[in-house]
Design an enzyme around this catalytic site. Structure first.
Site, short mmCIF file in Angstrom:
data_model
loop_
_atom_site.label_atom_id
_atom_site.label_comp_id
_atom_site.label_asym_id
_atom_site.label_seq_id
_atom_site.Cartn_x
_atom_site.Cartn_y
_atom_site.Cartn_z
N GLU A 1 -30.25 -31.19 -32.60
CA GLU A 1 -28.95 -31.84 -32.77
C GLU A 1 -28.74 -32.97 -31.77
O GLU A 1 -28.26 -34.04 -32.14
CB GLU A 1 -27.82 -30.81 -32.61
CG GLU A 1 -27.85 -29.70 -33.65
CD GLU A 1 -28.69 -28.49 -33.24
OE1 GLU A 1 -28.52 -27.44 -33.88
OE2 GLU A 1 -29.50 -28.60 -32.30
N HIS B 1 -32.94 -30.53 -27.94
CA HIS B 1 -32.54 -29.80 -29.14
C HIS B 1 -32.46 -30.78 -30.32
O HIS B 1 -32.15 -31.96 -30.14
CB HIS B 1 -31.18 -29.15 -28.94
CG HIS B 1 -31.19 -27.99 -28.01
ND1 HIS B 1 -30.22 -27.02 -28.05
CD2 HIS B 1 -32.02 -27.64 -27.00
CE1 HIS B 1 -30.46 -26.12 -27.12
NE2 HIS B 1 -31.55 -26.48 -26.46
N CYS C 1 -25.02 -28.47 -27.72
CA CYS C 1 -25.06 -29.33 -28.90
C CYS C 1 -23.66 -29.53 -29.48
O CYS C 1 -23.32 -30.64 -29.91
CB CYS C 1 -26.00 -28.75 -29.94
SG CYS C 1 -27.73 -28.79 -29.40
N CYS D 1 -25.62 -24.67 -30.46
CA CYS D 1 -25.26 -24.02 -29.21
C CYS D 1 -24.10 -24.78 -28.55
O CYS D 1 -23.67 -25.82 -29.05
CB CYS D 1 -26.46 -23.98 -28.27
SG CYS D 1 -26.95 -25.62 -27.65
#
Length: 142
Positions: free
Chosen positions: A53, A51, A84, A81
């Site tokens: 992040e 991801h 993250c 999410c």
């Protein structure tokens, strides 16, 4: 400055879009200087944890030379999410700005986050929502 950094995160999201990734971009700033930026790479790396992040947090830790990012601000085009947000909490980032609200059920508990003293700001940037909508509309056409 917040709008400037969100624009850079949006540029990262556009890079993700161009390579067929869900268009999410992230920037981490320290003392008004970008120290890390990234975009989603789940598809290209064939790894569920790639991801934007998480990649940006990893790079920021390398730049700072420490896992504590308590003097940094994170800007992302999509609300983080749970995974993250866990990385954000663990790295002690005190402030998060995001552009589009995530509708996934895999989200964090806002009450627990506020207890961790993290400020989370939805800047409601329509461009962040639009790029995500366009991406999924185009995916459905194929």
């Amino acid at each position: 400055m917040d709008d400037y950094f969100m624009n850079i995160a949006l540029e990262e999201a556009k890079l993700a879009y161009e390579i067929g990734e869900i268009p999410v971009g992230c920037v981490i700033v320290r003392n008004n200087v970008i120290i890390a930026k990234s975009h989603n790479c789940k598809e290209s790396k064939k790894n569920s944890v790639m991801h934007a992040e998480l990649l940006a947090v990893d790079r920021a830790c390398q730049v700072v030379g420490n896992w504590r990012l308590d003097d940094c601000i994170l800007y992302t085009t999509l609300e983080p999410c749970m995974m993250c947000m866990g990385a954000i909490i663990e790295s002690r980032i005190p402030k998060v700005f995001y552009g589009a609200k995530c509708k996934s059920e895999q989200m964090y508990d806002a009450d627990k986050i506020s207890a961790k003293k993290i400020t989370i700001v939805n800047v409601r940037d329509e461009r962040c929502s639009t790029i995500l909508s366009d991406f999924f509309k185009n995916k459905r056409k194929k």
